[in-house]
Motif scaffolding. Structure first.
Motif, PDB file in Angstrom:
ATOM      1  N   ARG A   1       0.841  -1.182   0.000  1.00 41.43           N
ATOM      2  CA  ARG A   1       0.000   0.000   0.000  1.00 41.43           C
ATOM      3  C   ARG A   1       0.875   1.229   0.000  1.00 41.43           C
ATOM      4  NH1 ARG A   1      -2.748   0.595   5.998  1.00 41.43           N
ATOM      5  NH2 ARG A   1      -0.882   1.347   7.000  1.00 41.43           N
ATOM      6  N   PRO A   2       0.399   2.339  -0.445  1.00 39.52           N
ATOM      7  CA  PRO A   2      -0.936   2.605  -0.966  1.00 39.52           C
ATOM      8  C   PRO A   2      -1.097   2.052  -2.388  1.00 39.52           C
ATOM      9  CG  PRO A   2       0.390   4.583  -1.160  1.00 39.52           C
ATOM     10  CD  PRO A   2       1.241   3.553  -0.457  1.00 39.52           C
ATOM     11  N   ALA A   3      -2.330   1.870  -2.777  1.00 39.09           N
ATOM     12  CA  ALA A   3      -2.615   1.316  -4.101  1.00 39.09           C
ATOM     13  C   ALA A   3      -2.059   2.202  -5.212  1.00 39.09           C
ATOM     14  CB  ALA A   3      -4.119   1.122  -4.278  1.00 39.09           C
ATOM     15  N   ALA A   4      -1.911   3.473  -4.938  1.00 40.05           N
ATOM     16  CA  ALA A   4      -1.412   4.408  -5.954  1.00 40.05           C
ATOM     17  C   ALA A   4       0.007   4.076  -6.418  1.00 40.05           C
ATOM     18  CB  ALA A   4      -1.466   5.835  -5.417  1.00 40.05           C
ATOM     19  N   VAL A   5       0.774   3.318  -5.645  1.00 44.34           N
ATOM     20  CA  VAL A   5       2.153   2.994  -6.046  1.00 44.34           C
ATOM     21  C   VAL A   5       2.258   1.699  -6.846  1.00 44.34           C
ATOM     22  CG1 VAL A   5       3.168   4.226  -4.084  1.00 44.34           C
ATOM     23  CG2 VAL A   5       2.814   1.742  -3.948  1.00 44.34           C
ATOM     24  N   LEU A   6       1.171   0.980  -7.012  1.00 46.78           N
ATOM     25  CA  LEU A   6       1.245  -0.334  -7.662  1.00 46.78           C
ATOM     26  C   LEU A   6       1.822  -0.262  -9.072  1.00 46.78           C
ATOM     27  CD1 LEU A   6      -1.964  -2.132  -6.374  1.00 46.78           C
ATOM     28  CD2 LEU A   6       0.407  -2.520  -5.702  1.00 46.78           C
ATOM     29  N   ASP A   7       1.416   0.722  -9.869  1.00 44.25           N
ATOM     30  CA  ASP A   7       1.965   0.836 -11.224  1.00 44.25           C
ATOM     31  C   ASP A   7       3.457   1.117 -11.185  1.00 44.25           C
ATOM     32  OD1 ASP A   7      -0.482   0.327 -12.402  1.00 44.25           O
ATOM     33  OD2 ASP A   7      -0.957   2.446 -12.740  1.00 44.25           O
ATOM     34  N   GLU A   8       3.876   1.990 -10.271  1.00 44.85           N
ATOM     35  CA  GLU A   8       5.291   2.317 -10.144  1.00 44.85           C
ATOM     36  C   GLU A   8       6.097   1.102  -9.665  1.00 44.85           C
ATOM     37  OE1 GLU A   8       8.080   5.842  -8.224  1.00 44.85           O
ATOM     38  OE2 GLU A   8       5.938   5.815  -7.777  1.00 44.85           O
ATOM     39  N   VAL A   9       5.532   0.340  -8.736  1.00 41.17           N
ATOM     40  CA  VAL A   9       6.200  -0.868  -8.243  1.00 41.17           C
ATOM     41  C   VAL A   9       6.319  -1.889  -9.372  1.00 41.17           C
ATOM     42  CG1 VAL A   9       5.979  -2.858  -6.691  1.00 41.17           C
ATOM     43  CG2 VAL A   9       5.569  -0.543  -5.824  1.00 41.17           C
ATOM     44  N   PHE A  10       5.252  -2.082 -10.122  1.00 40.85           N
ATOM     45  CA  PHE A  10       5.288  -3.029 -11.238  1.00 40.85           C
ATOM     46  C   PHE A  10       6.363  -2.627 -12.246  1.00 40.85           C
ATOM     47  CE2 PHE A  10       3.991  -4.602 -15.405  1.00 40.85           C
ATOM     48  CZ  PHE A  10       3.911  -5.956 -15.143  1.00 40.85           C
ATOM     49  N   ALA A  11       6.433  -1.335 -12.588  1.00 44.52           N
ATOM     50  CA  ALA A  11       7.437  -0.858 -13.548  1.00 44.52           C
ATOM     51  C   ALA A  11       8.857  -1.091 -12.992  1.00 44.52           C
ATOM     52  CB  ALA A  11       7.213   0.609 -13.865  1.00 44.52           C
ATOM     53  N   ALA A  12       9.072  -0.800 -11.704  1.00 40.92           N
ATOM     54  CA  ALA A  12      10.393  -0.973 -11.104  1.00 40.92           C
ATOM     55  C   ALA A  12      10.788  -2.440 -11.048  1.00 40.92           C
ATOM     56  CB  ALA A  12      10.424  -0.344  -9.712  1.00 40.92           C
ATOM     57  N   MET A  13       9.835  -3.301 -10.682  1.00 38.39           N
ATOM     58  CA  MET A  13      10.117  -4.739 -10.634  1.00 38.39           C
ATOM     59  C   MET A  13      10.422  -5.258 -12.048  1.00 38.39           C
ATOM     60  SD  MET A  13       9.876  -6.149  -7.509  1.00 38.39           S
ATOM     61  CE  MET A  13       9.425  -7.855  -7.784  1.00 38.39           C
ATOM     62  N   SER A  14       9.675  -4.806 -13.018  1.00 35.04           N
ATOM     63  CA  SER A  14       9.916  -5.232 -14.399  1.00 35.04           C
ATOM     64  C   SER A  14      11.289  -4.788 -14.883  1.00 35.04           C
ATOM     65  CB  SER A  14       8.831  -4.669 -15.327  1.00 35.04           C
ATOM     66  OG  SER A  14       7.569  -5.201 -14.975  1.00 35.04           O
ATOM     67  N   ALA A  15      11.667  -3.550 -14.561  1.00 30.79           N
ATOM     68  CA  ALA A  15      12.971  -3.032 -14.977  1.00 30.79           C
ATOM     69  C   ALA A  15      14.114  -3.772 -14.300  1.00 30.79           C
ATOM     70  CB  ALA A  15      13.050  -1.534 -14.687  1.00 30.79           C
ATOM     71  N   ALA A  16      13.905  -4.215 -13.065  1.00 29.22           N
ATOM     72  CA  ALA A  16      14.952  -4.893 -12.304  1.00 29.22           C
ATOM     73  C   ALA A  16      14.971  -6.406 -12.540  1.00 29.22           C
ATOM     74  CB  ALA A  16      14.767  -4.608 -10.800  1.00 29.22           C
ATOM     75  N   TRP A  17      13.989  -6.928 -13.283  1.00 29.16           N
ATOM     76  CA  TRP A  17      13.894  -8.376 -13.527  1.00 29.16           C
ATOM     77  C   TRP A  17      15.146  -8.836 -14.280  1.00 29.16           C
ATOM     78  CZ3 TRP A  17      10.286 -11.348 -11.332  1.00 29.16           C
ATOM     79  CH2 TRP A  17      10.213 -12.688 -11.718  1.00 29.16           C
ATOM     80  N   PRO A  18      15.809  -9.889 -13.789  1.00 28.61           N
ATOM     81  CA  PRO A  18      17.022 -10.345 -14.475  1.00 28.61           C
ATOM     82  C   PRO A  18      16.723 -10.878 -15.874  1.00 28.61           C
ATOM     83  CG  PRO A  18      16.479 -11.795 -12.634  1.00 28.61           C
ATOM     84  CD  PRO A  18      15.488 -10.680 -12.620  1.00 28.61           C
ATOM     85  N   ARG A  19      17.630 -10.593 -16.781  1.00 27.75           N
ATOM     86  CA  ARG A  19      17.436 -11.008 -18.176  1.00 27.75           C
ATOM     87  C   ARG A  19      18.358 -12.152 -18.510  1.00 27.75           C
ATOM     88  NH1 ARG A  19      14.440  -7.387 -17.114  1.00 27.75           N
ATOM     89  NH2 ARG A  19      13.501  -5.748 -18.227  1.00 27.75           N
TER      90      ARG A  19
END
Length: 127
Positions: free
Chosen positions: A109-127
């Motif tokens: 929470r807050p729900a307002a950060v979910l998009d930002e968290v998803f983008a950060a997790m996606s960017a940090a995902w190992p390739r």
């Protein structure tokens, strides 16, 4: 608190997560462990490892605010952290089975950060 095997395991897991010790974290997970986030269910060793790597890269200022230790095999870790400049609060339910972590459920929470968290997790995902 650590005389209970569950509490000792959760304490070790907590330290490993807080200090981004990915190999220690993944070594504490059961062979069939699952990690449920607001975005996906991770249930293979490769995906679990990737999720913890991405988590370590996406967040900063990881601070444990408290632990609610149950009498059984579940505890709740309460964290604060940042994704970019946004503060995030996290409740992480850790379930153990024997000497391993069998399940982790993460609530943000807050729900307002979910998009930002998803983008950060996606960017940090190992390739």
């Amino acid at each position: 608190m650590t005389s209970n095997p569950h509490h000792a395991l959760v304490a070790e897991y907590t330290d490993a997560v807080q200090h981004a010790k990915i190999e220690v974290v993944t070594g504490l997970l059961a062979e069939d462990a699952v990690f449920q986030s607001p975005f996906s269910l991770f249930d293979t060793p490769e995906h679990l490892r990737s999720a913890y790597i991405a988590r370590a890269g996406a967040f900063s200022g990881l601070t444990l605010r408290g632990t609610v230790a149950g009498q059984g095999n579940q505890s709740v870790l309460l964290w604060t952290m940042r994704v970019g400049e946004s503060p995030v609060e996290v409740a992480e339910v850790v379930t153990t089975a024997g000497e391993r972590v069998s399940r982790v459920d993460v609530y943000l929470r807050p729900a307002a950060v979910l998009d930002e968290v998803f983008a950060a997790m996606s960017a940090a995902w190992p390739r």
